[in-house]
Design a protein around this motif. Structure first.
Motif, PDB file in Angstrom:
ATOM      1  N   ILE A 193       6.539  27.036 -26.820  1.00  0.00           N
ATOM      2  CA  ILE A 193       6.116  27.681 -25.574  1.00  0.00           C
ATOM      3  C   ILE A 193       5.240  28.877 -25.943  1.00  0.00           C
ATOM      4  CG2 ILE A 193       6.892  28.921 -23.507  1.00  0.00           C
ATOM      5  CD1 ILE A 193       9.531  27.332 -23.742  1.00  0.00           C
ATOM      6  N   PRO A 194       4.071  29.033 -25.304  1.00  0.00           N
ATOM      7  CA  PRO A 194       3.209  30.172 -25.625  1.00  0.00           C
ATOM      8  C   PRO A 194       3.954  31.504 -25.466  1.00  0.00           C
ATOM      9  CG  PRO A 194       2.039  28.606 -24.251  1.00  0.00           C
ATOM     10  CD  PRO A 194       3.467  28.139 -24.305  1.00  0.00           C
ATOM     11  N   GLY A 195       3.844  32.338 -26.483  1.00  0.00           N
ATOM     12  CA  GLY A 195       4.468  33.653 -26.449  1.00  0.00           C
ATOM     13  C   GLY A 195       5.852  33.709 -27.058  1.00  0.00           C
ATOM     14  N   GLU A 219      14.456  44.184 -23.205  1.00  0.00           N
ATOM     15  CA  GLU A 219      13.003  44.402 -23.185  1.00  0.00           C
ATOM     16  C   GLU A 219      12.668  45.542 -24.127  1.00  0.00           C
ATOM     17  OE1 GLU A 219       9.361  45.504 -20.105  1.00  0.00           O
ATOM     18  OE2 GLU A 219      11.405  45.363 -19.357  1.00  0.00           O
ATOM     19  N   SER A 220      11.681  45.318 -24.997  1.00  0.00           N
ATOM     20  CA  SER A 220      11.195  46.375 -25.873  1.00  0.00           C
ATOM     21  C   SER A 220       9.692  46.509 -25.654  1.00  0.00           C
ATOM     22  CB  SER A 220      11.501  46.059 -27.340  1.00  0.00           C
ATOM     23  OG  SER A 220      10.505  45.239 -27.914  1.00  0.00           O
ATOM     24  N   GLU A 221       9.092  47.456 -26.315  1.00  0.00           N
ATOM     25  CA  GLU A 221       7.645  47.621 -26.180  1.00  0.00           C
ATOM     26  C   GLU A 221       6.869  46.488 -26.838  1.00  0.00           C
ATOM     27  OE1 GLU A 221       7.229  50.754 -29.873  1.00  0.00           O
ATOM     28  OE2 GLU A 221       7.726  51.480 -27.874  1.00  0.00           O
ATOM     29  N   HIS A 222       7.557  45.657 -27.644  1.00  0.00           N
ATOM     30  CA  HIS A 222       6.894  44.557 -28.346  1.00  0.00           C
ATOM     31  C   HIS A 222       7.201  43.182 -27.771  1.00  0.00           C
ATOM     32  CE1 HIS A 222       5.516  47.357 -31.358  1.00  0.00           C
ATOM     33  NE2 HIS A 222       6.752  47.812 -31.469  1.00  0.00           N
ATOM     34  N   GLY A 223       8.153  43.116 -26.842  1.00  0.00           N
ATOM     35  CA  GLY A 223       8.494  41.822 -26.273  1.00  0.00           C
ATOM     36  C   GLY A 223       9.877  41.798 -25.670  1.00  0.00           C
ATOM     37  N   PHE A 224      10.370  40.599 -25.434  1.00  0.00           N
ATOM     38  CA  PHE A 224      11.653  40.374 -24.783  1.00  0.00           C
ATOM     39  C   PHE A 224      12.543  39.537 -25.690  1.00  0.00           C
ATOM     40  CE2 PHE A 224       8.419  40.757 -21.527  1.00  0.00           C
ATOM     41  CZ  PHE A 224       8.980  41.654 -20.630  1.00  0.00           C
ATOM     42  N   VAL A 225      13.837  39.712 -25.515  1.00  0.00           N
ATOM     43  CA  VAL A 225      14.823  38.827 -26.127  1.00  0.00           C
ATOM     44  C   VAL A 225      15.756  38.385 -25.010  1.00  0.00           C
ATOM     45  CG1 VAL A 225      16.556  38.498 -27.917  1.00  0.00           C
ATOM     46  CG2 VAL A 225      14.692  40.122 -28.288  1.00  0.00           C
ATOM     47  N   LEU A 226      15.876  37.082 -24.833  1.00  0.00           N
ATOM     48  CA  LEU A 226      16.749  36.518 -23.812  1.00  0.00           C
ATOM     49  C   LEU A 226      17.930  35.850 -24.495  1.00  0.00           C
ATOM     50  CD1 LEU A 226      13.694  36.369 -22.687  1.00  0.00           C
ATOM     51  CD2 LEU A 226      14.739  35.020 -20.902  1.00  0.00           C
ATOM     52  N   PHE A 227      19.115  36.053 -23.930  1.00  0.00           N
ATOM     53  CA  PHE A 227      20.337  35.449 -24.440  1.00  0.00           C
ATOM     54  C   PHE A 227      20.967  34.651 -23.318  1.00  0.00           C
ATOM     55  CE2 PHE A 227      19.875  39.613 -26.428  1.00  0.00           C
ATOM     56  CZ  PHE A 227      19.930  39.301 -27.771  1.00  0.00           C
ATOM     57  N   THR A 228      21.471  33.471 -23.622  1.00  0.00           N
ATOM     58  CA  THR A 228      22.180  32.679 -22.628  1.00  0.00           C
ATOM     59  C   THR A 228      23.305  31.903 -23.289  1.00  0.00           C
ATOM     60  OG1 THR A 228      21.879  31.213 -20.727  1.00  0.00           O
ATOM     61  CG2 THR A 228      20.748  30.593 -22.741  1.00  0.00           C
ATOM     62  N   GLY A 269      19.539  32.602 -28.291  1.00  0.00           N
ATOM     63  CA  GLY A 269      18.678  33.770 -28.169  1.00  0.00           C
ATOM     64  C   GLY A 269      17.232  33.385 -28.445  1.00  0.00           C
ATOM     65  N   VAL A 270      16.309  33.919 -27.631  1.00  0.00           N
ATOM     66  CA  VAL A 270      14.889  33.628 -27.800  1.00  0.00           C
ATOM     67  C   VAL A 270      14.116  34.942 -27.722  1.00  0.00           C
ATOM     68  CG1 VAL A 270      12.882  32.428 -26.852  1.00  0.00           C
ATOM     69  CG2 VAL A 270      15.118  31.314 -26.819  1.00  0.00           C
ATOM     70  N   ALA A 271      13.270  35.186 -28.718  1.00  0.00           N
ATOM     71  CA  ALA A 271      12.420  36.376 -28.751  1.00  0.00           C
ATOM     72  C   ALA A 271      10.998  35.980 -28.382  1.00  0.00           C
ATOM     73  CB  ALA A 271      12.445  37.004 -30.139  1.00  0.00           C
ATOM     74  N   THR A 272      10.368  36.791 -27.517  1.00  0.00           N
ATOM     75  CA  THR A 272       9.011  36.503 -27.062  1.00  0.00           C
ATOM     76  C   THR A 272       8.108  37.709 -27.260  1.00  0.00           C
ATOM     77  OG1 THR A 272       9.180  37.341 -24.793  1.00  0.00           O
ATOM     78  CG2 THR A 272      10.029  35.111 -25.205  1.00  0.00           C
ATOM     79  N   ASP A 273       6.815  37.466 -27.132  1.00  0.00           N
ATOM     80  CA  ASP A 273       5.833  38.545 -27.056  1.00  0.00           C
ATOM     81  C   ASP A 273       5.867  39.124 -25.652  1.00  0.00           C
ATOM     82  OD1 ASP A 273       4.834  38.192 -29.677  1.00  0.00           O
ATOM     83  OD2 ASP A 273       3.492  36.589 -28.998  1.00  0.00           O
ATOM     84  N   THR A 274       5.175  40.246 -25.453  1.00  0.00           N
ATOM     85  CA  THR A 274       5.159  40.880 -24.136  1.00  0.00           C
ATOM     86  C   THR A 274       4.426  40.045 -23.088  1.00  0.00           C
ATOM     87  OG1 THR A 274       3.189  42.132 -24.767  1.00  0.00           O
ATOM     88  CG2 THR A 274       5.324  43.241 -25.019  1.00  0.00           C
ATOM     89  N   ASP A 275       3.482  39.221 -23.511  1.00  0.00           N
ATOM     90  CA  ASP A 275       2.703  38.447 -22.546  1.00  0.00           C
ATOM     91  C   ASP A 275       3.283  37.062 -22.250  1.00  0.00           C
ATOM     92  OD1 ASP A 275       2.141  37.459 -25.050  1.00  0.00           O
ATOM     93  OD2 ASP A 275      -0.018  37.297 -24.735  1.00  0.00           O
TER      94      ASP A 275
END
Length: 148
Positions: free
Chosen positions: A21-23, A91-100, A109-115
């Motif tokens: 997935i992009p990002g 949420e951080s200044e560099h991206g997001f981390v989602l946990f489910t 857990g998935v780490a993404t870029d801000t966009d």
């Protein structure tokens, strides 16, 4: 008393659709007690963590387990002992981390870029868990008995 150590299967291959997935940068499957069950990183990443090593994924797994336990404790304090946690987002200044929740005793857990499209990522996480939740589950360990 003796016991055996069973090697856990590496479930990282199941995470590949998420890392496409992009990002999305990284994905990890974690047992409730912080053991890495699998991890994957998107291809051709740049930056400080271009690909998670096993050691980095294990450290991330421990951090993810701590975050999810903190979320559970917070929900219990605010909503009562039976309150469950469906999803956490950092949420951080560099991206997001989602946990489910990803099955019995496991978290995704998935780490993404801000966009990144965080809504799309969360949706795809839920679809992945629905499809392969049984494979992502970490069953409780058998108790050790005196005869073991």
């Amino acid at each position: 008393m003796t016991g055996t150590i069973t090697r856990l299967p590496d479930l990282g291959w199941m995470l590949r659709p998420l890392t496409e997935i992009p990002g999305v940068r990284h994905a990890v499957v974690v047992s409730e007690d912080g053991l890495r069950l699998g991890h994957a990183s998107a291809e051709k990443l740049t930056g400080p963590v271009a690909a998670l090593s096993v050691a980095e994924a294990e450290a991330l797994s421990a951090a993810c387990a701590a975050m999810t336990m903190t979320g559970r404790s917070t929900a219990a304090l605010l909503f009562g002992r039976g309150a469950g946690v469906r999803q956490l987002m950092l949420e951080s200044e560099h991206g997001f981390v989602l946990f489910t929740h990803a099955g019995i005793g496991a978290q995704l857990g998935v780490a993404t870029d801000t966009d990144a499209d965080v809504g799309l990522v969360a949706q795809q996480m839920q679809l992945l868990v629905a499809k392969i939740g049984a494979h992502l589950s970490s069953q409780p360990r058998d108790p050790v008995t005196d005869s073991s």
